[in-house]
Design a protein around this motif. Structure first.
Motif, PDB file in Angstrom:
ATOM      1  N   UNK B 633     -30.546   5.976  38.601  1.00  0.00           N
ATOM      2  CA  UNK B 633     -30.160   7.517  38.603  1.00  0.00           C
ATOM      3  C   UNK B 633     -28.876   7.789  38.656  1.00  0.00           C
ATOM      4  N   UNK B 636     -28.378   8.543  34.919  1.00  0.00           N
ATOM      5  CA  UNK B 636     -29.236   8.898  34.199  1.00  0.00           C
ATOM      6  C   UNK B 636     -28.276  10.655  34.254  1.00  0.00           C
ATOM      7  N   UNK B 637     -27.724  10.743  35.999  1.00  0.00           N
ATOM      8  CA  UNK B 637     -26.482  11.875  36.301  1.00  0.00           C
ATOM      9  C   UNK B 637     -25.917  11.805  35.620  1.00  0.00           C
ATOM     10  N   UNK B 641     -25.369  15.283  33.017  1.00  0.00           N
ATOM     11  CA  UNK B 641     -24.347  15.676  32.641  1.00  0.00           C
ATOM     12  C   UNK B 641     -23.447  15.562  31.835  1.00  0.00           C
ATOM     13  N   UNK B 735     -34.622  13.699  31.298  1.00  0.00           N
ATOM     14  CA  UNK B 735     -33.221  13.595  31.439  1.00  0.00           C
ATOM     15  C   UNK B 735     -32.315  12.696  31.793  1.00  0.00           C
ATOM     16  N   UNK B 767     -23.704  12.064  43.660  1.00  0.00           N
ATOM     17  CA  UNK B 767     -25.134  13.092  44.235  1.00  0.00           C
ATOM     18  C   UNK B 767     -26.163  13.034  44.400  1.00  0.00           C
ATOM     19  N   UNK B 768     -26.577  12.462  43.226  1.00  0.00           N
ATOM     20  CA  UNK B 768     -27.684  11.565  42.724  1.00  0.00           C
ATOM     21  C   UNK B 768     -28.194  10.403  42.818  1.00  0.00           C
TER      22      UNK B 768
END
Lengths: 292, 790
Positions: B633, B636-637, B641, B735, B767-768
């Protein structure tokens, strides 16, 4: 830093969940409806509404997790709350039902909800236990490095085989190209080794299973016992040593694949069951209001 | 005949000069050593996108140049050569330039001598490849570069050389060919670690055959063979191709041989030039990368301008307008040239620097006019610019609410500039000021070029460091005197500053880099602390004991200011309170030592982290393996972004004691990536984030200079799909990492972690992370990491 989702921010969400549960139990205790407790009383409707909101919010985790620009809390905080609220949901749904079950669409929703929660609890268990085992098994080596070590052994074996007869060259080449770990979720989870090898025996060529490189090792042992040339015997010995190394490495990789698959597999239950639960929940609510 | 001008070097600068000479009717010849124009660009990969930075500077050339593919750019220049009937002589390699204005003799490698009134040197910085230096070195089977290794199949190829280029060629060619590598030494000492591993493995497993301690005797082209002098005697190899990768001969020696003077021996130094690009040899002009202008457009503009200057026209340079704009709003009411000389008069540091260099410095700088009380920079900001006071006064706020006033002509900001660390104090304008704020890169260039500038800045750095760390009340004069007794010592990574048990001969103030302190306990070295730049070590041996109580080692390339014991003891006597301050530090360190010695495994973890180069990090992403579920994740984050490309690789990288160091930028104190960025697109934000601006030209230098492999070249990606559409219908993509846009072609720019400086809420990767495994921290916090881990 370094706190698991369960202890996130001094177990903030555990306390919220406990408070929520306590309030629900107290209300159930104090509430004295005319009829036996069920979803149709004032408290029943209230608890039902709370449970529905919780389910929608819990399912929303799948969205929040992928909203990477969101600044609404951290994903870890969301997961922490997701776990504790998910457990509290069981109690609230039970109190909502007034412990009335039957063979109907309402109980179906409850059963699906329980399956989702149970699969989630298993997920929590897996998330807390497995990462450490992955780390221990890898011993500081990344997966890419394991793969390159494997390639290294294969190419060294093939070079040793170049000094031997054709059969050895075919053996090492096919053992390398037909080494197979992983694949479907099931073979990853079960840690199956579907490797094969082409072996020439008595002028016949055949593809045989080669889990753990056993077939190669057996064949090499057989050849070594028959060999009378010291140089050839030494080369075969080297091939055996390399193959034993490969066996050890494959075992390590197999375990890595299995553990990683375990970390993912439960989601294949948790997520589809959630989808089913949402459908059943809508049906439950619609039918309740239809037959009011 | 005597040419009006001979132009040496057929790159963008030389071509543009030749085109303008042709256009204005000057008799000229353009000498290009290779067989085609713009050799450096010819060697780009096919279809590579060439950019036209800086966008603010207009192009001034007879030739066309807009951003586009390599082919389009080269094609436009080829057309220009024909259209303007430029007299190009390919294969015209110059061996010597003698004489001066109106009377130059340019000697070519074939012995011919050309005569010229003026000479323009536009030979770039690449240099010509070093040749074999034996008979047959120019035989058709010998080549000195390799464009596409897949072009050759089933050949026997001899590679000569032991550097990275030789190894990379050998390994790539070995896929389809029989490769022999010839190494003059008995090991590949010059190569990068990754290449060393590649070649060692290839030699071990026999895919490449290596001759160590071997020289080339001769090449016989008719027989297609090469004769080698090996340790055991001569041997003759049959081969289809010989590729020599012996590096390039830097052009400096040739330029010096032409009579051009350089202000210092430092290799980054540029030759002294007048405002008209003329060197100390009258009539010999230098333009392009060799003159310090690495960008194509600048070089082409200079080509045009130099011809105007030779013709006697004193035109203003193309970037004149930019300076005019910069100087607008200044209270002086002077024109560009007058303002430049005012800067020189007012700031003594600039008194002796060359006009062209000052002009470049000002072009790269900002002129600021803060109002009284305005903050110029804050303590703990990560900015590293250098400020000179052109007018007015500023206050530097030091401890205890006190401040030090600096006035016109003085400078500040050198502390962060040299150490790469946060600002050590807040600076405010004391009245209306005019400040020249220069970027770090330009000031470092200036320091390397002018010894005097370096000495003055160094002296201030030392005096101000002493004041900040040891003696806040000492007068500046006294500090300057102490600075004069100190010695600046550079250490390589892993080099020892001093050993446990050595005699304590002085104090080390760490100027840049960082060090680790270890003690020998129970037969093994245990790291007890990490000390970052801006602090001092070695104090224990100076008060109390007389021998070193621990071993101090540089974790990365480190510079220390060494203060002799006798000078330090004098300082102790003279300065009240110094002894107490030092004793307090000793006390803190002793208690830290006791804690670390009780848990040697934390020391091991710190050692491991330092081995990963984290001693020069300011903020690093670490992953706690005991919590990581491998969901990616974080990646991916990052991708979601940042335009669909993840700047971190979670799975890659080493681990120790359940701490994993993924491949991700650690925002070094002195970023390697910044060192050689032609458009100066890599910047550091006030909070420390090292990021790449849009003006990136995609040259890839930063990626090559980064020792940690965290910079990638990425093109534009497809548009992100709708999250709900994907969840409900499964259409589009999840995403995260996105596919490359088909129309993006080869237009690629460098991308790296920017610590999500433009996102509210902090780094998306952290944060993810659903389990809290991903954490970001600075090296100073590593000690806490182990506190919790154990």
């Amino acid at each position: 830093m370094h706190e698991s989702m369960l202890v996130f921010r001094k177990r903030r969400y555990l306390w919220v969940a406990l408070t929520m549960s306590f309030v629900a139990i107290a209300a159930y205790w104090l509430h004295d409806p005319q009829e036996p407790p069920n979803g149709g009383t004032a408290l029943g409707y209230t608890l039902g509404t709370v449970a529905t909101l919780l389910i929608v919010w819990l399912a929303w985790f799948g969205v929040r997790k992928r909203r990477y620009s969101s600044t609404l809390g951290s994903v870890q905080g969301w997961l922490s709350a997701h776990v504790y609220f998910g457990i509290a949901l069981v109690l609230i749904a039970l109190l909502h039902s007034g412990f009335q079950f039957g063979i109907n669409v309402h109980t179906l929703a409850f059963v699906l909800m329980m399956l989702v929660v149970l699969s989630g609890l298993y997920g929590v268990y897996v998330y807390l236990k497995i990462p450490q085992r992955v780390s221990e098994n890898r011993k500081g080596t990344s997966r890419a490095e394991l793969v390159s070590q494997l390639e290294d052994i294969d190419s060294r074996s093939q070079r040793v085989a170049q000094g031997l007869s054709d059969e050895f060259q075919e053996l090492t080449a096919s053992a390398a190209s037909r080494t197979q770990l992983g694949g479907s979720l099931w073979s990853r989870l079960s840690g199956r080794d579907e490797s094969q090898v082409v072996i020439k025996a008595d002028g016949q060529t055949g593809v045989v299973p080669n889990p753990g490189q056993e077939a190669v090792l057996d064949w090499l042992a057989d050849q070594q016992s028959r060999s009378s040339d010291a140089e050839v015997a030494a080369a075969i010995g080297e091939l055996s040593a390399l193959t034993r190394n490969k066996r050890r490495l494959l075992r390590q990789m197999k375990e890595d694949i299995r553990l990683q698959a375990t970390l993912e597999a439960w989601l294949y239950l948790h997520v589809p069951l959630t989808a089913a639960l949402l459908v059943a929940l809508v049906t439950h609510i619609v039918t309740v209001f239809l037959y009011w | 005949m005597i040419y009006d001008v001979v132009i040496v070097g057929g790159g963008p600068a030389g071509l543009s000069a030749a085109a303008h000479a042709a256009q204005t009717g000057m008799s000229h010849v353009l000498l290009e050593a290779t067989g085609a124009h713009a050799n450096t660009i010819q060697r780009y990969q096919k279809g590579k996108h060439v950019m036209a930075e800086p966008a603010v500077v207009p192009l001034r050339s007879e030739l066309e140049f807009t951003a586009g593919t390599r082919e389009a750019v080269l094609g436009a220049w080829q057309l220009g050569i024909e259209k303007h009937s430029i007299d190009v002589r390919y294969g015209g390699e110059v061996t010597a330039i003698r004489g001066a204005r109106a009377n130059f003799e340019v000697t070519l490698s074939d012995g011919e001598t050309l005569r010229a009134g003026s000479v323009v040197l536009a030979i770039g910085l690449q240099g010509n490849p070093r040749k074999l230096g034996v008979s047959g070195e120019d035989a058709p089977i010998v080549q000195y570069s390799l464009d596409d290794p897949d072009e050759y199949q089933d050949e026997t190829i001899v590679i000569v050389g032991a550097g990275d280029a030789a190894i990379e060629n050998a390994v790539a060619l070995a896929r389809n060919n029989k490769v022999v590598i010839v190494n003059r030494r008995d090991e590949f000492a010059r190569a990068k670690d990754a290449n060393l591993a590649l070649i060692s493995r290839a030699i071990d497993d026999g895919t490449i055959n290596c001759f160590y301690k071997t020289n080339v005797e001769s090449v016989d082209s008719t027989e297609s063979n090469i004769v080698l002098n090996t340790e055991t005697g001569q041997t003759r190899l049959q081969c289809q191709r010989i590729i020599a990768r012996l590096g390039a001969i830097p052009p400096r020696r040739f330029v010096e041989a032409c009579g051009v003077e350089f202000p210092s021996d430092d290799l980054t130094t540029l030759p002294e030039l007048s405002g008209h690009y003329e060197s100390n040899v009258a009539g010999l002009y230098i333009i392009g990368a060799l003159a310090g202008y690495p960008l194509i457009k600048q070089a082409m503009n200079q080509g045009y301008e130099v011809i105007e200057y030779i013709a006697g026209n004193d035109i203003v340079p193309a970037d004149h307008g930019i300076l005019e704009q910069k100087f607008q709003g200044l209270p002086f009411g002077l024109d560009v040239d007058q303002t430049l000389s005012l800067l020189r008069d007012r700031v003594p540091l600039f008194a002796d620097i060359n006009g062209l260099v000052l002009r470049e410095l000002v072009l790269a700088s900002e002129l600021k006019t803060p109002q009284p009380g305005d903050v110029i920079f804050q303590k703990n900001d990560y900015t590293n610019s250098f400020l000179s006071i052109v007018e007015g006064e500023v206050d530097v706020e030091i401890e205890g609410g006190k401040s030090i006033r600096l006035n016109q002509g003085q400078f500040f900001g050198e502390m962060s500039l040299l150490s790469g660390r946060r600002r050590s104090a807040t600076v405010r304008a004391a009245g209306a000021c005019v400040l020249l704020e220069s970027p770090r890169r330009e000031v470092i260039k200036l320091m390397n070029t002018y010894e005097q500038v370096r000495l003055v800045i160094d002296e201030h750095f030392i005096a101000r460091t002493l004041r900040a760390g040891l003696v806040p009340d000492a007068p500046f004069k006294e500090l300057q005197a102490i600075a004069g007794t100190t010695e600046l010592i550079a250490y390589k990574a892993d080099e020892i500053l001093f050993n446990e048990g050595d005699e304590a001969d002085g104090l080390h103030l760490i100027r840049s880099g960082s060090i680790s302190v270890s003690r020998r306990i129970g037969g093994r070295d245990i790291v007890t602390s990490y000390v970052a730049a801006g602090n001092y070590v070695g104090e224990m041996g100076l008060i109390g004991q007389s021998t070193r109580s621990a071993t101090v080692k540089a974790t990365v390339a480190t510079e220390s200011i060494f203060l002799r014991a006798d000078v330090f003891l004098q300082m102790l006597e003279r300065n009240e309170g110094l002894r107490e301050r030092v004793q307090e530090t000793v006390r803190e360190r002793l208690s830290e030592n006791l804690r670390m010695e009780a848990q040697p495994e934390s020391g091991d973890l710190i050692s491991f982290l330092m081995q990963q180069g984290l001693g020069e990090a300011t903020d690093v992403l670490l992953i706690d393996e005991a919590l990581c579920v491998g969901c990616d994740n974080c990646e991916k984050a990052c991708a979601a972004t940042h335009g669909g490309t993840s700047r971190l690789d979670r799975a890659a990288g080493p681990s120790y004691a359940e701490i994993h160091v993924p491949t991700s930028c650690r925002h070094c104190e002195d970023p390697h990536c910044m060192k050689d960025c032609p458009p100066d697109a890599i910047r550091r934000a006030p909070n420390g984030e090292v990021y790449i601006e849009d003006s990136c030209i995609g040259c890839g230098n930063c990626g090559r200079n980064c020792p940690y492999g965290v910079i990638q070249m990425a093109g534009e990606k497809e548009k992100a799909s709708n999250l709900f559409n994907w969840i409900m219908t499964g259409r589009g993509a999840e995403p995260g990492e996105r596919k490359a846009l088909a129309s993006a072609g080869s237009l690629k720019k460098a991308v790296k972690c920017d610590m999500c400086k433009d996102l509210s809420g902090g780094p998306a990767c952290v944060r993810a992370c659903p389990t809290g495994a991903a954490i970001r921290m600075s090296p100073a916090e590593f000690v806490n990491l182990t506190k919790e881990a154990s």
